[in-house]
Design a protein around this motif. Structure first.
Motif: not given
Length: 170
Positions: A73-85
Motif C-alpha cells: 500500500g501507500c500513504v500520502d501526507l498532504f496539506d503539510f503545515d510546518p507552523y502548526h506541525r
C-alpha cells in the motif's frame, strides 16, 4: 500482527502505482476521479526525487511488507503545515490485501515516523462513512472522530457523508 516498512517511491514502483491510481473502486474514497497515464505517473516519480515535504508540502511513502519486501500500500501526507506541525493523510492498501492488518500496520509505522522524523504534532484524515473498514482502522490506531461532514464525497451512488478524524502525536 503484520509489520511494514515505509520507504520512498522508486521508479520500479510504476506498475503498482499505475494499478492503484487507476482502480475506480478507490476513487469514491479519494479526491481522484480520473485515470492517470503511465507517462504522467512516471513523470511524477522522476520529478519528485527530493522527497522534501517542506518544499512540496506533501510526501508519498510506499508501505512494504517487512518480511516479503513487497509493496502492500501507500500513504500520502498532504496539506503539510510546518507552523502548526500537522498534515492530512491518505491511506491505501492494495485491494488484494485488505482485511489482513496492513492498514493498521502502516499507520503504526507512520505515526512514530511523523512524530520523530517530521516533528509533527497532529495528523488528520477524512474517511467516508461507508468505508467502515478504514474508519475502524483509524480508530484502532488512536484517531478520534471529530464530526461528520455532510454530503462531503460525491460517488456514483450519490452524496456520502465523511468523518473528520485526528490524532495528537505528542
Amino acid at each position: 500482527m503484520k509489520q511494514v516498512i515505509l520507504r520512498a517511491l522508486e521508479p520500479s514502483d510504476i506498475d503498482i502505482i499505475y494499478r492503484w491510481e487507476n482502480d475506480p473502486s478507490i476513487w469514491e474514497h479519494s479526491v481522484t476521479h480520473l485515470p492517470f497515464s503511465r507517462h504522467l505517473l512516471t513523470q511524477y516519480l522522476m520529478e519528485n526525487t527530493d522527497n522534501d515535504i517542506y518544499v512540496s508540502k506533501q510526501l508519498r511513502l510506499v508501505a512494504e511488507d517487512a518480511d516479503s519486501h513487497t509493496a502492500v500500500g501507500c500513504v500520502d501526507l498532504f496539506d503539510f503545515d510546518p507552523y502548526h506541525r500537522r498534515a492530512g493523510l491518505g491511506l491505501l492498501v492494495d485491494s488484494r490485501l485488505r482485511g489482513q492488518g496492513y492498514g493498521q500496520a502502516t499507520l503504526n509505522a507512520l505515526v512514530p515516523f511523523c512524530h520523530e522524523r517530521l516533528q509533527l504534532h497532529q495528523l488528520h484524515g477524512i474517511v467516508s462513512t461507508h468505508n467502515t473498514a478504514s474508519l475502524h482502522t483509524f480508530q484502532q490506531c488512536g484517531f478520534q472522530p471529530h464530526g461528520t461532514l455532510p454530503h462531503w464525497l460525491h460517488t456514483p451512488q450519490g452524496w456520502v457523508d465523511a468523518v473528520f478524524l485526528s490524532l495528537i502525536l505528542e
